[in-house]
Design an enzyme around this catalytic site. Structure first.
Site, short mmCIF file in Angstrom:
data_model
loop_
_atom_site.label_atom_id
_atom_site.label_comp_id
_atom_site.label_asym_id
_atom_site.label_seq_id
_atom_site.Cartn_x
_atom_site.Cartn_y
_atom_site.Cartn_z
N ASP A 9 -95.05 -45.54 -9.37
CA ASP A 9 -95.14 -44.83 -8.10
C ASP A 9 -95.33 -45.85 -6.99
O ASP A 9 -95.84 -46.94 -7.24
CB ASP A 9 -96.31 -43.83 -8.11
CG ASP A 9 -96.08 -42.68 -7.14
OD1 ASP A 9 -95.93 -41.54 -7.61
OD2 ASP A 9 -96.04 -42.93 -5.91
N LYS A 14 -102.36 -43.75 -6.65
CA LYS A 14 -101.97 -42.99 -7.85
C LYS A 14 -101.86 -43.91 -9.06
O LYS A 14 -102.30 -43.58 -10.16
CB LYS A 14 -100.62 -42.29 -7.63
CG LYS A 14 -100.71 -41.05 -6.80
CD LYS A 14 -99.41 -40.24 -6.88
CE LYS A 14 -99.51 -39.01 -6.01
NZ LYS A 14 -98.33 -38.16 -6.09
N GLU A 140 -96.54 -25.70 -11.31
CA GLU A 140 -97.82 -26.37 -11.06
C GLU A 140 -98.93 -25.45 -11.56
O GLU A 140 -98.86 -24.24 -11.38
CB GLU A 140 -97.97 -26.67 -9.57
CG GLU A 140 -97.03 -27.79 -9.14
CD GLU A 140 -97.18 -28.18 -7.67
OE1 GLU A 140 -98.24 -27.94 -7.09
OE2 GLU A 140 -96.21 -28.74 -7.13
N LYS A 189 -81.06 -24.96 -11.34
CA LYS A 189 -82.39 -25.03 -10.73
C LYS A 189 -82.45 -24.22 -9.42
O LYS A 189 -83.39 -23.47 -9.18
CB LYS A 189 -82.74 -26.50 -10.50
CG LYS A 189 -84.11 -26.72 -9.93
CD LYS A 189 -85.21 -26.36 -10.90
CE LYS A 189 -86.55 -26.34 -10.20
NZ LYS A 189 -87.60 -25.79 -11.03
N ASN A 204 -92.81 -7.67 -3.22
CA ASN A 204 -93.73 -7.47 -2.10
C ASN A 204 -93.24 -6.36 -1.16
O ASN A 204 -94.03 -5.56 -0.66
CB ASN A 204 -93.93 -8.78 -1.33
CG ASN A 204 -94.71 -9.79 -2.15
OD1 ASN A 204 -95.35 -9.43 -3.15
ND2 ASN A 204 -94.67 -11.04 -1.75
N TYR A 236 -76.63 -6.61 -14.03
CA TYR A 236 -76.44 -6.73 -12.57
C TYR A 236 -76.60 -8.17 -12.07
O TYR A 236 -76.91 -8.38 -10.91
CB TYR A 236 -77.42 -5.82 -11.79
CG TYR A 236 -77.32 -4.38 -12.21
CD1 TYR A 236 -76.20 -3.62 -11.88
CD2 TYR A 236 -78.33 -3.78 -12.95
CE1 TYR A 236 -76.09 -2.30 -12.28
CE2 TYR A 236 -78.22 -2.47 -13.37
CZ TYR A 236 -77.10 -1.74 -13.04
OH TYR A 236 -76.99 -0.43 -13.44
N GLY A 244 -71.29 -0.21 -5.36
CA GLY A 244 -70.84 1.02 -4.71
C GLY A 244 -71.27 2.19 -5.55
O GLY A 244 -72.24 2.09 -6.31
N CYS A 247 -74.93 6.14 -6.03
CA CYS A 247 -76.39 5.97 -6.01
C CYS A 247 -76.90 4.80 -5.20
O CYS A 247 -77.71 4.97 -4.29
CB CYS A 247 -76.91 5.86 -7.44
SG CYS A 247 -76.67 7.39 -8.34
N1 LIG Z 1 -93.83 -29.54 -8.03
C1 LIG Z 1 -93.22 -28.80 -8.95
O1 LIG Z 1 -93.81 -27.92 -9.57
C2 LIG Z 1 -91.77 -29.04 -9.27
C3 LIG Z 1 -91.15 -28.26 -10.26
C4 LIG Z 1 -89.81 -28.49 -10.56
C5 LIG Z 1 -89.10 -29.46 -9.84
N2 LIG Z 1 -89.74 -30.18 -8.87
C6 LIG Z 1 -88.98 -31.21 -8.17
O2 LIG Z 1 -89.46 -32.47 -8.58
C7 LIG Z 1 -89.39 -33.40 -7.49
C8 LIG Z 1 -90.76 -33.99 -7.24
O3 LIG Z 1 -91.63 -32.97 -6.82
P1 LIG Z 1 -93.18 -33.21 -6.68
O4 LIG Z 1 -93.79 -31.95 -6.24
O5 LIG Z 1 -93.70 -33.89 -7.89
O6 LIG Z 1 -93.20 -34.27 -5.46
P2 LIG Z 1 -94.38 -35.20 -4.97
O7 LIG Z 1 -94.03 -35.59 -3.59
O8 LIG Z 1 -95.69 -34.58 -5.26
O9 LIG Z 1 -94.31 -36.47 -5.93
C9 LIG Z 1 -93.31 -37.42 -5.82
C10 LIG Z 1 -93.91 -38.79 -6.11
O10 LIG Z 1 -92.86 -39.73 -6.00
C11 LIG Z 1 -93.44 -40.92 -5.45
N3 LIG Z 1 -92.38 -41.78 -4.93
C12 LIG Z 1 -91.67 -41.67 -3.78
N4 LIG Z 1 -90.81 -42.68 -3.67
C13 LIG Z 1 -90.95 -43.45 -4.78
C14 LIG Z 1 -90.35 -44.65 -5.23
N5 LIG Z 1 -89.41 -45.27 -4.53
N6 LIG Z 1 -90.75 -45.14 -6.41
C15 LIG Z 1 -91.70 -44.55 -7.13
N7 LIG Z 1 -92.31 -43.42 -6.74
C16 LIG Z 1 -91.94 -42.87 -5.58
C17 LIG Z 1 -94.39 -40.40 -4.41
O11 LIG Z 1 -95.33 -41.38 -4.04
C18 LIG Z 1 -95.02 -39.23 -5.14
O12 LIG Z 1 -96.14 -39.63 -5.88
C19 LIG Z 1 -88.81 -32.62 -6.32
O13 LIG Z 1 -87.42 -32.81 -6.28
C20 LIG Z 1 -89.14 -31.21 -6.67
O14 LIG Z 1 -88.24 -30.30 -6.04
C21 LIG Z 1 -91.05 -30.00 -8.59
#
Ligand SMILES: NC(=O)c1ccc[n+]([C@@H]2O[C@H](COP(=O)([O-])OP(=O)(O)OC[C@H]3O[C@@H](n4cnc5c(N)ncnc54)[C@H](O)[C@@H]3O)[C@@H](O)[C@H]2O)c1
Length: 418
Positions: A9, A14, A140, A189, A204, A236, A244, A247
């Protein structure tokens, strides 16, 4: 699973937490897993991507893909990582697998990440390294459990031989493993997340309606979701033509009218009729864009096997095409005037006599002279079509006719939304 993992990272904080065996995020089971892996010396962390690539076989890239102010996807993190990994691959003697997991629009992996990797490494995808796309479906809060019990695993690559290392890696988790193209894997996705958002909005809005009508929304939902045949199912959800019949349009109007009386704003439900009308417009545009004037439409009722013409989008389509001055002939065995009785006959004779006059049960006569053939519902029969359809006729399929029922030989066969 016993793998050795190097976490990379750009955030020092981190990396330091991870390196000391602590989880940098709050997530169920994560602290124990990280502590255990650290103890077993299977987990390392670094800010140095090169070091990680040189000491591993596979890179899973899951950097953020946030929205820019205008909503556009910000790919700068992906571009940056691709550069770093590409440069590291240049130094590597053994092959490397680049697996993108971030959510990206179709085309991004192959048109953004791959060219950067090839440029920076001076090497070639499929020969010296491979590029795959593997969307993640973890939520998450339950990410670990979702990873261990996924609904499915999707692996995309240009060539399925590129997927061998991933196939091996994903031997553990249950669920179907789909091997597909990269754009399909990327799109699944978005298809999923847009649908989830739609479901939340729908529940909702319907809940709001229930509350204002004095009905127990949770009790209604409980019964509704127990129907896994039509409600919570693939029913569906097949891209096709507008809805159409007697209903859906009527009931949607009733509920949105009631919402107005109650001063409720239900934009999702209110958008459904306009969305449906837009789909009919799309069909009109598709026919007009052929530049042809002679049209045969097979199917007049809203679905095969019925003669019910109430709110048939097929009828609307024909009216629109006639209004554009096209010469339209219509075939529908179920609706052909000779067989029709009662209210549907009366409807044709009184409300749409102009369609009645071009309606026939003689497929050969309807197809003769047609330049464009619209498959308006699923009544078309492959053998009959094969007998009368000519290769130069353009076929527009509105209903996604089962490939086994499609006529062979048409030079142009185009679906409305696939
Ligand atoms: N959060 C989810 O539940 C979830 C679920 C499915 C898919 N995604 C996808 O996964 C991807 C990441 O989501 P996220 O929520 O974990 O994002 P995030 O921003 O929480 O985490 C991304 C991490 O990447 C690091 N980063 C950025 N540039 C970097 C580099 N050059 N080298 C190394 N690390 C680098 C950041 O410091 C950060 O820690 C997104 O595309 C998101 O759409 C997320």
């Amino acid at each position: 699973m016993g793998h050795r993992v190097i976490g990379v990272d750009v955030s020092r904080a981190k990396v330091e937490m991870m390196a000391s065996g602590r989880s940098p995020i709050i997530e169920a089971r994560m602290s124990e897993l990280i502590a255990e892996a650290k103890q077993a010396r299977r987990l390392h962390a670094t800010t140095d991507a090169t070091e990680a690539v040189l000491n591993s076989e596979v890179s899973f890239v899951c950097v953020g893909t946030p929205s820019l102010k205008n909503g556009k996807l910000d790919l700068s993190h992906i571009e940056h990582v691709a550069k770093e990994i590409g440069a590291a691959i240049r130094q590597k003697k053994s092959p490397h697998v680049f697996v993108l997991r971030s959510t990206v629009l179709p085309g991004t992996t192959e048109n953004v990440a791959l060219p950067i990797l090839e440029k920076e490494s001076g090497k070639q995808n499929g020969r010296d390294f491979t590029v795959c796309y593997n969307p993640e479906f973890m939520r998450e809060g339950s990410a670990v459990a979702d990873f261990l019990q996924p609904p499915y695993t999707i692996l995309g690559a240009r060539d399925s031989v590129h997927l061998a290392p991933l196939r091996e890696l994903y031997k553990g988790p249950p669920g179907t493993l789909y091997e597909t193209t990269i754009p399909i894997a990327e799109m699944v996705k978005y298809y999923s997340n847009c649908y989830h958002a739609l479901k939340v909005g729908f529940a909702n809005e319907m809940g709001t309606m229930c509350k204002h009508l004095g009905v127990d929304a949770q009790a209604v939902t409980k019964i509704f979701t127990s129907d896994t045949k039509l409600n919570v199912s693939a029913a569906y959800l097949s891209p096709g033509f507008a809805f159409g019949g007697s209903c859906l349009p009527k009931d949607l109007r009733a509920i949105t009218y009631k919402a107005k009386e109650l001063d409720l704003k239900l934009p999702l439900l209110e958008s459904l009729m306009p969305s449906n009308a837009e789909h009919v417009d799309r069909a009109v545009e598709m026919v007009m864009s052929t530049g042809k004037k002679k049209i045969a439409q097979l199917g007049l009722s809203f679905k095969a096997g019925t003669d019910d013409l109430r709110e048939s989008p097929q009828v609307q389509l024909i009216k629109r095409l006639m209004g554009e001055g096209l010469e339209v002939r219509v075939w529908d065995e179920d609706v052909s005037l000779g067989r029709l009785a009662g209210s549907n006959r009366q409807y044709i004779e009184e409300v749409i006599p102009h369609i009645g006059s071009v309606l026939s049960a003689d497929l050969e006569a309807v197809l003769r002279g047609a330049e464009v053939v619209i498959l308006g519902n699923k009544s078309a029969n492959r053998e009959l079509l094969a007998r009368y359809l000519r290769p130069e006729q353009i076929v527009i399929d509105l209903v996604h006719l089962d490939p086994a029922r499609r006529p062979q030989g048409a030079k142009t066969y185009d679906g409305i939304c696939w």
